[in-house]
Write an enzyme that holds these catalytic residues in place. Structure first.
Site, mmCIF file in Angstrom:
data_model
loop_
_atom_site.group_PDB
_atom_site.id
_atom_site.type_symbol
_atom_site.label_atom_id
_atom_site.label_comp_id
_atom_site.label_asym_id
_atom_site.label_seq_id
_atom_site.Cartn_x
_atom_site.Cartn_y
_atom_site.Cartn_z
ATOM 1 N N THR A 114 0.856 -1.188 0.000
ATOM 2 C CA THR A 114 0.000 0.000 0.000
ATOM 3 C C THR A 114 0.888 1.233 0.000
ATOM 4 O OG1 THR A 114 -1.757 -1.153 1.190
ATOM 5 C CG2 THR A 114 -1.790 1.253 1.247
ATOM 6 N N LYS A 118 -6.600 1.545 -4.203
ATOM 7 C CA LYS A 118 -6.346 0.985 -2.864
ATOM 8 C C LYS A 118 -6.484 2.063 -1.791
ATOM 9 C CE LYS A 118 -5.206 -1.823 0.431
ATOM 10 N NZ LYS A 118 -3.923 -2.503 0.562
ATOM 11 N N LYS A 173 -0.996 4.735 9.149
ATOM 12 C CA LYS A 173 -0.275 4.960 7.898
ATOM 13 C C LYS A 173 -1.224 5.118 6.717
ATOM 14 C CE LYS A 173 1.399 1.305 5.814
ATOM 15 N NZ LYS A 173 0.777 1.195 4.459
#
Length: 294
Positions: free
Chosen positions: A95, A171, A239
């Site tokens: 990611t 994503k 994150k």
């Protein structure tokens, strides 16, 4: 059969690599965790002492690392990119921020190798079943070349765009929804606790009603555990929601709910729960409004 280097044999990377072995590919892997290398040998793969040695002469490199920083370290500092066969595929499944994925792609292309921006979703359960959702972006020919490698890992394979960064953006939006859904589930169950209700019954009611969601049904039971197993850590969403907010700033798109969810995960991390399962984001609410009414 392709010769595949697989870097990042964590909770999701291990079953992903195992599914590539089962599909008949020759998989050489590397991870900083020595136990992961022992596991790979037992799964039929070939452990390598370094990322570069795993990538030596490989037709494709799958990067299932934590973030873009680790991907760059593996590719450019550890020498994995230069070790690959000419015109090999680099498949980035971490990611990453869309801009970082695009920047990595430029450096890969400069070596005449091909880049596929292919983040995944579905967690450990999806990885074990070979049922991940894979959001791949690449020119059509490169996507077609990568498909035999991606299919064993994800039964839900989508070609979401032609340029690097498109997969990362899909994503990013996925993580926006996941983070907000987890935060909403935590808020609802925390309110139920505060009201003195049977939260297990609440989960049964809401999980089968219009209020239900995949995240409520998946994370809700773990929110009620004292020490749930870690499938995805609180700090992962610190994150990922940070990436979401950066994408919103870049696009000048307001993301009110994502910002609130990010603060909730930050609060849980600040309570010392950064490495705990992300379901324990509910502890931020419990700290603010204890069940005893204090």
């Amino acid at each position: 059969m392709a010769r595949i280097a697989f870097i990042g044999l964590g909770a999701m990377g291990r079953p992903m690599a195992a599914n590539l072995v089962k599909a008949g590919h020759a998989v050489a892997g590397y991870d900083v965790n020595a136990a992961a290398l022992d596991w790979l040998r037992g799964a039929g793969g070939t452990p390598a002492p370094s990322a570069a040695q795993a990538a030596e002469g490989a037709d494709a490199l799958v990067l299932m690392v934590v973030n873009a920083d680790q991907a760059e370290t593996v590719l450019f500092e550890a020498g994995a990119l230069d070790a690959l066969a000419p015109h090999a595929l680099v498949i980035l499944s971490a990611t990453c921020a869309p801009a970082r994925a695009a920047a990595i792609a430029d450096q890969v292309a400069a070596t005449q190798r091909r880049f596929v921006d292919a983040p995944v979703s579905g967690g450990v359960v999806g990885a074990e079943a070979g049922a991940l959702t894979i959001m791949a972006a690449a020119p059509k020919a490169d996507f077609a070349a990568a498909e035999p490698i991606l299919r064993p890992m994800g039964s839900r394979l989508y070609h979401v765009g032609l340029k690097p960064g498109d997969g990362a953006m899909v994503k990013t939006i996925n993580q926006l929804l996941c983070g907000v859904h987890i935060a909403a589930a935590a808020e609802a169950l925390a309110l139920g606790e505060r009201a003195g209700l049977d939260t297990a019954m609440l989960l049964e009611i809401f999980g089968a009603s219009a209020a239900g969601s995949w995240m409520l049904n998946n994370r809700g039971p773990r929110m009620l555990m004292d020490d749930p197993p870690v499938t995805s850590a609180v700090d992962i969403f610190v994150k990922d929601l940070g990436i979401v907010l950066d994408a919103g700033r870049s696009a000048r798109a307001p993301l009110f709910l994502a910002a609130a969810a990010h603060q909730l995960f930050l609060a849980a991390s600040g309570l010392g729960l950064g490495m705990a399962d992300d379901a324990l984001v509910i502890e931020a609410y419990r700290a603010l409004a204890p069940k005893d009414g204090g």
